[in-house]
Design a protein around this motif. Structure first.
Motif, PDB file in Angstrom:
ATOM      1  N   ASN A  22       0.828  -1.190   0.000  1.00  0.00           N
ATOM      2  CA  ASN A  22       0.000   0.000   0.000  1.00  0.00           C
ATOM      3  C   ASN A  22       0.865   1.243   0.000  1.00  0.00           C
ATOM      4  O   ASN A  22       1.658   1.468   0.905  1.00  0.00           O
ATOM      5  N   ALA A  23       0.666   2.058  -0.985  1.00  0.00           N
ATOM      6  CA  ALA A  23       1.548   3.214  -1.134  1.00  0.00           C
ATOM      7  C   ALA A  23       1.384   4.229  -0.022  1.00  0.00           C
ATOM      8  O   ALA A  23       2.254   5.048   0.214  1.00  0.00           O
ATOM      9  N   THR A  24       0.240   4.186   0.652  1.00  0.00           N
ATOM     10  CA  THR A  24       0.026   5.207   1.678  1.00  0.00           C
ATOM     11  C   THR A  24       0.837   4.943   2.928  1.00  0.00           C
ATOM     12  O   THR A  24       0.916   5.778   3.802  1.00  0.00           O
ATOM     13  N   PHE A  25       1.410   3.760   3.037  1.00  0.00           N
ATOM     14  CA  PHE A  25       2.185   3.471   4.237  1.00  0.00           C
ATOM     15  C   PHE A  25       3.657   3.580   3.955  1.00  0.00           C
ATOM     16  O   PHE A  25       4.139   3.186   2.909  1.00  0.00           O
ATOM     17  N   GLY A  26       4.353   4.096   4.945  1.00  0.00           N
ATOM     18  CA  GLY A  26       5.794   4.129   4.832  1.00  0.00           C
ATOM     19  C   GLY A  26       6.324   2.723   4.955  1.00  0.00           C
ATOM     20  O   GLY A  26       5.611   1.804   5.329  1.00  0.00           O
ATOM     21  N   ASN A  27       7.558   2.544   4.642  1.00  0.00           N
ATOM     22  CA  ASN A  27       8.096   1.197   4.652  1.00  0.00           C
ATOM     23  C   ASN A  27       8.493   0.735   6.044  1.00  0.00           C
ATOM     24  O   ASN A  27       8.708  -0.433   6.277  1.00  0.00           O
ATOM     25  N   ILE A  28       8.608   1.663   6.989  1.00  0.00           N
ATOM     26  CA  ILE A  28       9.050   1.260   8.323  1.00  0.00           C
ATOM     27  C   ILE A  28       7.886   1.226   9.291  1.00  0.00           C
ATOM     28  O   ILE A  28       7.464   0.182   9.767  1.00  0.00           O
ATOM     29  N   GLY A  29       7.323   2.356   9.591  1.00  0.00           N
ATOM     30  CA  GLY A  29       6.272   2.375  10.596  1.00  0.00           C
ATOM     31  C   GLY A  29       5.018   3.071  10.119  1.00  0.00           C
ATOM     32  O   GLY A  29       4.175   3.458  10.910  1.00  0.00           O
ATOM     33  N   GLY A  30       4.886   3.253   8.855  1.00  0.00           N
ATOM     34  CA  GLY A  30       3.725   3.954   8.341  1.00  0.00           C
ATOM     35  C   GLY A  30       4.166   5.341   7.905  1.00  0.00           C
ATOM     36  O   GLY A  30       4.871   6.026   8.640  1.00  0.00           O
ATOM     37  N   ARG A  31       3.754   5.760   6.708  1.00  0.00           N
ATOM     38  CA  ARG A  31       4.266   6.996   6.159  1.00  0.00           C
ATOM     39  C   ARG A  31       3.978   8.161   7.119  1.00  0.00           C
ATOM     40  O   ARG A  31       2.889   8.315   7.638  1.00  0.00           O
ATOM     41  N   GLY A  32       4.962   8.952   7.376  1.00  0.00           N
ATOM     42  CA  GLY A  32       4.793  10.069   8.298  1.00  0.00           C
ATOM     43  C   GLY A  32       5.026   9.659   9.735  1.00  0.00           C
ATOM     44  O   GLY A  32       5.819  10.256  10.437  1.00  0.00           O
ATOM     45  N   TRP A  33       4.363   8.605  10.144  1.00  0.00           N
ATOM     46  CA  TRP A  33       4.451   8.199  11.552  1.00  0.00           C
ATOM     47  C   TRP A  33       5.881   7.840  11.938  1.00  0.00           C
ATOM     48  O   TRP A  33       6.320   8.102  13.054  1.00  0.00           O
ATOM     49  N   GLU A  34       6.610   7.234  11.019  1.00  0.00           N
ATOM     50  CA  GLU A  34       7.974   6.854  11.361  1.00  0.00           C
ATOM     51  C   GLU A  34       8.847   8.073  11.625  1.00  0.00           C
ATOM     52  O   GLU A  34       9.734   8.047  12.451  1.00  0.00           O
ATOM     53  N   TRP A  35       8.526   9.178  10.928  1.00  0.00           N
ATOM     54  CA  TRP A  35       9.318  10.403  11.146  1.00  0.00           C
ATOM     55  C   TRP A  35       8.963  11.048  12.472  1.00  0.00           C
ATOM     56  O   TRP A  35       9.827  11.569  13.174  1.00  0.00           O
ATOM     57  N   VAL A  36       7.673  11.006  12.804  1.00  0.00           N
ATOM     58  CA  VAL A  36       7.260  11.510  14.123  1.00  0.00           C
ATOM     59  C   VAL A  36       7.970  10.703  15.205  1.00  0.00           C
ATOM     60  O   VAL A  36       8.514  11.251  16.162  1.00  0.00           O
ATOM     61  N   ALA A  37       7.997   9.384  15.021  1.00  0.00           N
ATOM     62  CA  ALA A  37       8.649   8.523  16.004  1.00  0.00           C
ATOM     63  C   ALA A  37      10.125   8.869  16.126  1.00  0.00           C
ATOM     64  O   ALA A  37      10.671   8.929  17.233  1.00  0.00           O
ATOM     65  N   LEU A  38      10.756   9.144  14.986  1.00  0.00           N
ATOM     66  CA  LEU A  38      12.171   9.527  15.019  1.00  0.00           C
ATOM     67  C   LEU A  38      12.367  10.833  15.796  1.00  0.00           C
ATOM     68  O   LEU A  38      13.350  10.997  16.521  1.00  0.00           O
ATOM     69  N   GLY A  39      11.410  11.742  15.622  1.00  0.00           N
ATOM     70  CA  GLY A  39      11.470  13.002  16.363  1.00  0.00           C
ATOM     71  C   GLY A  39      11.424  12.759  17.862  1.00  0.00           C
ATOM     72  O   GLY A  39      12.216  13.329  18.625  1.00  0.00           O
ATOM     73  N   TYR A  40      10.515  11.886  18.268  1.00  0.00           N
ATOM     74  CA  TYR A  40      10.430  11.561  19.695  1.00  0.00           C
ATOM     75  C   TYR A  40      11.733  10.914  20.158  1.00  0.00           C
ATOM     76  O   TYR A  40      12.215  11.172  21.255  1.00  0.00           O
ATOM     77  N   LEU A  41      12.259  10.032  19.328  1.00  0.00           N
ATOM     78  CA  LEU A  41      13.507   9.339  19.689  1.00  0.00           C
ATOM     79  C   LEU A  41      14.613  10.363  19.924  1.00  0.00           C
ATOM     80  O   LEU A  41      15.330  10.298  20.932  1.00  0.00           O
ATOM     81  N   ALA A  42      14.697  11.353  19.011  1.00  0.00           N
ATOM     82  CA  ALA A  42      15.750  12.362  19.158  1.00  0.00           C
ATOM     83  C   ALA A  42      15.567  13.130  20.461  1.00  0.00           C
ATOM     84  O   ALA A  42      16.507  13.305  21.249  1.00  0.00           O
ATOM     85  N   GLY A  43      14.339  13.569  20.720  1.00  0.00           N
ATOM     86  CA  GLY A  43      14.065  14.304  21.956  1.00  0.00           C
ATOM     87  C   GLY A  43      14.377  13.464  23.180  1.00  0.00           C
ATOM     88  O   GLY A  43      14.934  13.942  24.166  1.00  0.00           O
ATOM     89  N   GLY A  44      14.021  12.195  23.095  1.00  0.00           N
ATOM     90  CA  GLY A  44      14.251  11.299  24.228  1.00  0.00           C
ATOM     91  C   GLY A  44      15.724  11.120  24.522  1.00  0.00           C
ATOM     92  O   GLY A  44      16.152  11.143  25.677  1.00  0.00           O
ATOM     93  N   LEU A  45      16.517  10.981  23.443  1.00  0.00           N
ATOM     94  CA  LEU A  45      17.962  10.821  23.650  1.00  0.00           C
ATOM     95  C   LEU A  45      18.542  12.061  24.313  1.00  0.00           C
ATOM     96  O   LEU A  45      19.398  11.979  25.194  1.00  0.00           O
ATOM     97  N   TRP A  46      18.011  13.234  23.908  1.00  0.00           N
ATOM     98  CA  TRP A  46      18.467  14.474  24.533  1.00  0.00           C
ATOM     99  C   TRP A  46      18.132  14.475  26.026  1.00  0.00           C
ATOM    100  O   TRP A  46      18.950  14.883  26.859  1.00  0.00           O
ATOM    101  N   LEU A  47      16.947  13.975  26.366  1.00  0.00           N
ATOM    102  CA  LEU A  47      16.555  13.927  27.779  1.00  0.00           C
ATOM    103  C   LEU A  47      17.497  13.038  28.578  1.00  0.00           C
ATOM    104  O   LEU A  47      17.855  13.347  29.710  1.00  0.00           O
ATOM    105  N   ILE A  48      17.897  11.907  27.970  1.00  0.00           N
ATOM    106  CA  ILE A  48      18.833  11.025  28.660  1.00  0.00           C
ATOM    107  C   ILE A  48      20.150  11.744  28.872  1.00  0.00           C
ATOM    108  O   ILE A  48      20.723  11.746  29.960  1.00  0.00           O
TER     109      ILE A  48
END
Lengths: 343, 547, 183, 225, 244
Positions: free
Chosen positions: A192-218
């Motif tokens: 399905n083209a609407t989904f990204g290949n990793i976690g769903g189109r768009g959602w994977e980038w949001v998740a990466l954003g959280y990951l970056a923020g989280g690493l900063w918190l650590i």
């Protein structure tokens, strides 16, 4: 007369809370990029409601307003609610959710520091049980028409068909549930083209954003590295193991880690000090438990994402976990003396 | 290089040590009046030997050690005793204690000193000297040194020069200036304890002290090791220093000597040396005067010097709002500045709102666990706080409240600014008070039950007596009616037998009633009155001991 | 219907017999609960609860005849412990039995005492010494502060004196949380 | 009749089975999703409690201490079975809704607790009165709980009243397009609302206590003056 | 937990029989307790048995009524005049109906003429568990109506398949099937719109709707194709499928 110690380290609850807010920004930026600025409306709405509700309850309880409003905990709760609710949910849904979180989940239990449950997750659970349909309408990736989102949030008449799309988690579960279609994970996600290949189109980038923020918190020492590590490792391992057994019916670790609320849960929800475990071993058990339950609920449960329910279930276990994972105190460890003498 | 061990937790506050080490140690002038508290050691008070009006010489014993843990007390200078009365002493409670008020004559005439040759003196005698010279631990606990200097076999002797609390530098200056004394005292203690190893632990933020001590040690005995330990509060805590140097963890309720280790403060070691080889009792000590003052420095202060006169020497700044005795982590604010310097006083800090800002308001605990990361006793301070706050004292003990050393690390790091140690102090003293109440209640119950038993017995005795009398009367009547006067002997025998029978019966009845208590009595066979009295006396004695 | 009756009747006979037998065979003598309650009571033996001593009051609580809030010397603390032990709800001290007072000891004004021994007889813990026509005195460490000696004294020479705080009895106070009104 | 007033006060408020003693929560929480369900179960409970108390009190002289519990249970079970069958026969629709919870009245601790604590020690009149009062105490709580949950959850009151009294219909309190607050009708809602009710009761009690103390203080002051 | 208030001054009998000081032997006590319990049991069992006998006929009648009511929802009683419950044939366990046990099909006739078949089916792929269906298929092969008899779908999300839970009271979702012919199903259009069919489903909650739609479509085809045979069978017999 004050007693010792007379000196303290410069640290405060509000500093911790505002760092948490700052760490959410990359994820929010990705959210805005892929799903439109509606989320900003929701965050503003949630923040105003949270502060107003907090102020009202504090006034009723006779607590000093300025002191507690400044602690920032209400804002953290509000932002987490805004980020876990669908960004095109009607305005009253998020207002009601924030009220549930602040009034019921936080202050009815005694306010800051006393709530056994994560208020944002209580709000999510209450609202998804009460309004499952509204809580399942997620914006389509790439749909960034702010006017449409504004109408969806504030309009009396909601025409959602154009902008609603099932999240990858929802789609996966729905299709896999139909025996006659003989769908596979790859078929649903990959074709399905609407989904990204990793976690769903768009959602994977949001998740990466959280990951970056989280690493900063650590890095800032606000959260311990153990919680997110235990969370992500458990989720990765369990989903990986099942994907190895049957990759057609069980999605793999990359999907599970980068979809839904996994990253948000790992770095911002499971790390909540108030409702989470406090001992070192307890934190690991707590986070791993949330991850395990999340996977189970995602795979077999009745509601789309399992983070919220998993968090509440593990919140219940916290006193037990903390009690059972107390470290032996100084001098009471067995077999720790270097020359073998027993204390 | 000696292998060092770490300990969990701890903090690194700003040390503020340089302020008071710039100027050399000075001798504080004699004050107009010296207030010498009678009880300056942990344990029992010594017995006062002088009365108001008596002349005293410098170093003269004014109170002799009593049974139990107590050490002698000496006049810090020559003069005469003005009074023996209750005065405010240095204690957080601000309560008064018995003090000898000594008016100096300025002559500083010493009492005759009796130096000992440590090598030729028996350990027993040395220990007696320590006791009669009034030696106590000078790190703060004021535990009588003679007790620690004897008893079980010791493998490692540790001399504690860590001085981890911020601001305090009296041990630092002592090591810089009197390294010989310290090393001398340490070697005496080593011989006294028969220890194999002697380590001197000093935090590595005092390079001058380390150098001075190394020099002194090499001169005296190359086997003596001066170890620089990493600077981290509370590395100077006895348990923490032992852990760092030996890896041993001394649990609560155990003494270091149980593990073959003994630990003395550098000040104590120096005092030991003076007491033995010069015969001088403990009548003065180094005190750091620092904080918000124009001239922070260390003074050699006579025990009994009022704090306000001492403070004046350093010229406190105008915005000083209170004075702390001890360091900022574990000391206390003085409720009254007339209190005297005692053997355990190591530091007086003038505090101002800029140096020690008023704490921001307490916020609720968010269970972040920072306190647990900082606790050197490896406790769960957040749980203890919770239980102490809700007065759940049983749970406090379950979570090892008494293992807490009140170092203040938890309160230092708490982002919610909770005054955690206050809660622990409160809970500890509540538990102690509760245990005392419980003992008193048990005692009262025992006495009450004894009284009930006694009343019961008295009632039965009375009944028995009445019965005997009735029997007597009956017999008399019978005799009268018979009108027989020929056999008075047999009559009286008869009567006696009757009375005896009645008594026996009464005894039989009484014994079971008493049985509940009999097992506690010393002499079951004794007449019951004696038993009762003995018991009464014993009970009174234990009560007196309890209180 | 007959079967139902028979089955029920058979069960009834068996159960009834077993229960009756067990009730006699496994009868528990004594009451450990009374001991526990008595352990909480302050043992002043003052009788303010309306019972002749702490133990009778403990017995009465165990029987459910007395409420847990009748012991002024035990105070709120004691009531809380009793409530915990018995799984009951905490109640404030009942006013009719007196109020919680600071711990006191009886002191006999020895100039006034006429040596009547009435207080000796009243003292539940034998903490007063003396003899007829002789001056009496209170052994302070033994005194529970029950005040039972005060009323019988014909010349009113006994006073209850609160125990002063000493260095040994001094306690750290419960931390007072001062939250500044930051508004 | 002071004693009867006290029984009433105990049943309705002070020792209220639900708010005061937290008994019978199983059926209470399960069946209080609408006012009609709740009140119906409550009425059945009143019936059973009144009758059980009356019978036990009347026969209390005959019941040996050793087997009092089996006998009480027997009596209660018989009464419940009768009510259950009667309801099945004559109020069948309601029976389908209340279902398992009617037989469960047998093990509802409220009934056994009252029988054991009160009826076994008091004469029949008072016992029956106490049973009914305890039952009413249960009914008003469960009824209020049901009403709140129904109102919040779906905006109506007395939905399904036609199952009990044919011809009547539910009251639509909130507008028809009220989206509902589903969780109130679901089991978690029962816990939320009951928790709030208990909190409310404790608050009222605390306030009353505080007032009583103030009065006592005032009285004390005036008597001293 | 007995509170002192429980003992009111109304009673003059001793509080608890157990406190009496007599100490009879164990055997004697057992005999007494057994007798008393027996007596109570007999009395109260009799009471229960009596009530049972009283209510039994009413219960049987209401069970019957219950069944008719369910049927009445898909097929109003005015459409037929025969004794529906008596005019039943047994269907074997049929995968097409989603059933793994034999079930009954009731035949409605008016004036002897076949009107409709009422039967059960089951959707096995609901969101949570099976969804029980009752369907009425008219003699011309159209679906008269379908109702959900039991389900465990998520409240508020998938449970609109049950008209009682459907927010849209005037035009419940499940009514859209009424009157649809089985040719629609044969043509492959008996699907939700999302799958390319004709029927609506609510946004965000298509699983329940899809399950009901697919199951009712399959059941309709199966029954409609056999309706003549089913009407012809004598009452009480079982439909015999010829294995192809």
């Amino acid at each position: 007369m004050l007693n010792s110690p007379y000196i303290t380290k410069p640290a405060s609850v509000s500093a911790v809370m505002f760092k948490v807010l700052a760490a959410l920004l990359p994820g929010i930026a990705a959210y805005v990029w892929f799903f439109g600025a509606g989320i900003l409306l929701q965050i503003a709405l949630a923040s105003i409601t949270a502060l107003a509700a907090e102020a009202a309850v504090l006034a009723m309880r006779g607590k000093p307003l300025g002191l507690f409003l400044k602690d920032g905990s209400a804002l953290v709760t509000a932002w987490l609610i805004a980020l876990t609710f669908p960004s095109i949910a009607p305005w009253w849904l998020i207002v009601l959710g924030v009220l549930v979180a602040i009034v019921v989940a936080k202050h009815l239990y005694g306010g800051l520091g006393q709530n056994p449950f994560n208020p944002a997750m209580v709000a999510f659970c209450v609202m998804i049980v009460a309004y499952p349909q509204l809580m399942s309408q997620w914006p389509a990736a790439g749909f960034t028409d702010f006017a449409a989102e504004f109408r969806a949030i504030f309009g009396a008449d909601r025409h959602l068909d154009a902008i609603v799309m099932a999240t990858p988690l929802d789609a996966l579960r729905t299709v896999l549930r139909l025996p006659e279609t003989r769908a596979t994970v790859e078929g649903v996600l990959g074709s399905n083209a609407t989904f990204g290949n990793i976690g769903g189109r768009g959602w994977e980038w949001v998740a990466l954003g959280y990951l970056a923020g989280g690493l900063w918190l650590i890095q800032q020492g606000v959260i311990s590295w153990r919680v997110p590590t235990a969370f992500l490792a458990t989720l990765g391992l369990i989903s990986g193991a099942f994907a190895l057994v049957d990759a057609t019916q069980y999605a793999g670790p990359t999907f599970h880690l980068f979809t839904g609320g996994a990253m948000l849960g790992a770095f911002f929800i499971a790390t909540d000090p108030v409702s989470g475990a406090t001992t070192v071993r307890g934190q690991i058990i707590f986070a791993a438990g949330i991850a395990l339950l999340t996977w189970i609920i995602r795979t077999f449960g009745a509601y789309p994402d399992g983070i919220a329910f998993a968090t509440l279930l593990m919140n219940i276990c916290v006193p037990l976990i903390d009690m059972r994972t107390q470290r032996p105190v100084f001098g009471r460890k067995t077999g720790k003396t270097p020359d073998g003498r027993q204390p | 290089m000696r292998r060092l061990f770490g300990f969990w937790g701890g903090i690194k506050p700003d040390s503020h040590k340089n302020e008071s080490t710039r100027l050399p140690v000075a001798k504080a002038p004699l004050p107009s009046l010296l207030t010498v508290p009678l009880r300056q050691n942990a344990g029992a008070s010594p017995r006062i030997m002088v009365k108001a009006g008596d002349p005293v010489l410098k170093g003269q014993m004014i109170a002799a050690p009593e049974d139990g843990l107590s050490v002698a007390l000496h006049a810090p200078t020559s003069g005469h005793v003005r009074a023996i009365e209750a005065r405010a002493i240095a204690h957080p409670s601000g309560l008064a204690g018995i003090c000898a008020i000594i008016e100096p004559d300025g002559a500083e005439r010493w009492v005759e000193l009796e130096p000992l040759d440590a090598a030729r003196t028996s350990p027993e005698q040395l220990r007696r000297r320590l006791r009669e010279a009034g030696l106590v631990g000078m790190g703060g606990a004021a535990f009588p040194s003679y007790v620690k200097a004897g008893g079980t076999a010791i493998d490692t002797l540790i001399i504690n020069g860590a001085e981890c609390e911020p601001w305090i530098t009296c041990d630092d200056m002592l090591m810089r200036t009197r390294g010989e004394d310290i090393v001398g005292g340490a070697i005496m203690l080593r011989e006294l304890l028969g220890a194999r190893k002697l380590l001197i632990g000093i935090e590595d933020n005092k390079p001058e002290a380390i150098a001075a001590m190394r020099a002194a040690a090499t001169r005296a005995d190359p086997g003596l090791e001066v170890v620089a330990v990493p600077t981290r509060y509370p590395a100077g805590g006895e348990k923490q220093l032992i852990r760092v140097l030996t890896g041993l963890e001394i649990p609560y309720g155990k003494l270091p000597s149980h593990f073959g280790v003994q630990c003395f403060n550098v000040g104590t070691a120096a005092a030991v040396h003076r007491a033995v080889s010069r015969g001088k009792p403990l009548i003065s000590r180094l005190v750091t005067l620092t904080g918000n003052v124009a001239e922070p420095r260390n003074y050699e202060v006579a025990i009994g010097m009022p704090v306000n006169e001492l403070i004046a020497l350093a010229h406190p700044q105008a915005d000083t709002d209170r004075y702390l005795m001890g360091g900022p982590m574990m000391g206390f604010a003085l409720p009254d500045l007339a209190v005297p310097v005692v053997k355990a006083t190591n530091c007086i800090i003038a505090a101002s709102p800029t140096l020690f800002p008023a704490p921001t308001p307490e916020m609720p605990c968010i269970r972040c666990g920072a306190c647990a990361q900082a606790c050197p006793a490896e406790l769960a301070p957040y749980e203890l706080y919770w239980f102490a706050r809700s007065q759940n004292l049983g749970k406090c003990q379950e979570y090892h409240l008494f293992d807490c050393i009140e170092c203040g690390c938890c309160a230092f790091v708490c982002p919610s600014r909770i005054r955690l140690v206050d809660y622990y102090r409160y809970a500890k003293s509540s538990i102690r008070a509760r245990e005392k109440d419980k003992l008193a209640a048990d005692h009262a119950r025992e006495r009450y039950e004894f009284r009930l038993a006694r009343e019961e017995r008295e009632k039965q005795d009375k009944a028995a007596k009445l019965a005997a009398k009735a029997a007597e009367t009956k017999a008399k009547l019978a005799r009268a009616s018979a009108g027989d006067e020929s056999a008075p002997a047999s009559e009286s025998d008869d009567k006696k037998a009757l009375i005896e029978a009645a008594m026996a019966k009464a005894r039989e009845q009484t014994t079971p009633a008493l049985n509940t208590d009999v097992h506690r009595m010393t002499a079951e066979q004794q007449a019951q009155v004696t038993v009762a009295e003995a018991r009464h006396a014993a009970a009174t004695a234990t009560a007196a001991k309890d209180t | 219907m007959i079967t139902a009756l028979l089955v029920m009747a058979l069960g009834a006979v068996l159960l009834g017999a077993a229960l009756g037998y067990a009730a006699v065979k496994f009868r528990v003598e004594g009451d450990p609960l009374v001991e526990k309650i008595d352990g909480i009571l302050p043992q002043t033996q003052c009788g303010q609860c309306g019972y002749p001593g702490c133990r009778p009051y403990a017995q009465a609580i165990a029987n459910g005849d007395a409420d847990i809030n009748c012991c002024p010397p035990g105070g709120e603390d004691g009531i809380r412990k009793l409530a915990d032990l018995l799984g009951r709800e905490f109640k404030p001290l009942s006013g009719e039995h007196g109020v919680e007072k600071p711990k006191s000891v009886a002191v006999i004004d020895e100039n006034v005492c006429i040596g009547c021994t009435l207080c000796l007889q009243a003292c539940p813990v034998d903490a007063i010494v003396g003899a007829a026509k002789q001056m009496h005195t209170v052994i302070a460490p033994q005194c529970t502060g029950c005040e039972l000696c005060v009323a019988p004294c014909p010349v009113d020479c006994i006073a209850m004196v609160p125990i002063a705080e000493s260095m040994d009895s001094w306690k750290w106070k419960y931390p007072v949380i001062e939250i500044r009104k930051a508004a | 009749m002071n004693a009867y007033r006290e029984i009433t006060h105990n049943g309705l408020w002070k020792q209220n089975a639900v708010l005061g003693q937290m008994l019978g929560l199983c059926s209470l929480l399960a069946i209080s999703n609408t006012a009609v369900n709740a009140i119906s179960l409550g009425l059945a409970t009143i019936l059973v409690m009144g009758m059980a108390s009356l019978i036990v009190s009347t026969l209390r002289g005959l019941i040996p201490y050793e087997i009092r519990i089996p006998v009480f249970i027997l009596i209660i079970a018989a009464l419940v079975t009768v009510v259950d069958m009667a309801m099945n026969a004559w109020l069948h629709e309601l029976y389908l809704v209340l279902g398992i919870f009617i037989p469960l009245i047998v093990v509802n601790c409220i009934v056994l607790a009252r029988v054991e604590a009160f009826a076994a020690k008091n004469p029949p009149g008072a016992a029956a009165f106490d049973g009914v009062m305890m039952g009413i105490g249960f009914v008003w709580v469960i009824g209020l709980l049901g009403a709140i949950r129904e109102f919040v959850g779906q905006g109506t009151l007395f939905a399904g009243i036609d199952m009990v009294i044919p011809g009547l219909s539910a009251i639509q309190v909130l507008p028809e397009d009220y989206p509902g607050f589903l969780i109130a009708i679901l089991p978690p809602g029962a816990f939320f609302v009951l928790g709030l009710m208990i909190a409310g009761r404790n608050w009222l009690d605390a306030r009353a206590n505080e007032r009583a103390r103030q009065r006592l203080l005032l009285a004390g002051q005036s008597s001293h003056a | 937990m007995s509170d002192p208030q429980d003992r009111l001054p109304l009673d003059d009998t001793p509080p608890a029989p157990g406190e009496v000081q007599r100490q009879p032997g164990a055997m004697k006590v057992s005999a007494r307790t057994a007798t008393v319990l027996l007596l109570f049991t007999i009395v109260f069992t009799a009471l229960m048995a009596f009530t049972h006998d009283m209510t039994k006929p009413i219960l049987d009648a209401s069970a019957q009524a219950q069944k008719l009511k369910l049927i009445g929802e898909v097929l109003p009683p005015t459409l037929y005049d025969n004794d529906l419950l008596a005019d039943a044939v047994t269907l074997p366990a049929t995968p097409a109906l989603g059933l793994d046990e034999p079930s009954l099909a009731y035949r409605a006739r008016k004036g002897g003429e076949p009107v409709a078949l009422v039967f059960e089916a089951c959707a096995n792929n609901g969101y949570s568990g099976r969804i029980g269906l009752v369907l009425a298929v008219l003699a011309d092969g159209r679906l008269r109506a379908v109702r959900v008899s039991q389900h465990k779908e998520t409240p508020g999300l998938g449970d609109y398949i049950d008209p009682k839970k459907d927010k849209n009271k005037s035009n419940p979702w499940i009514e859209q099937f009424s009157g649809q012919g089985y040719d629609l199903a044969l043509g492959g259009h008996w699907k939700v719109k999302k799958d390319g069919g004709r029927f609506d489903a609510r946004a965000g909650a298509t699983i329940s709707a899809r399950a009901v739609t697919n199951a009712s479509g399959k059941a309709l085809i199966w029954i409609a194709e056999r309706r003549a045979a089913l009407f012809a069978l004598p009452a009480g017999t079982t439909l015999q499928e010829k294995t192809p």
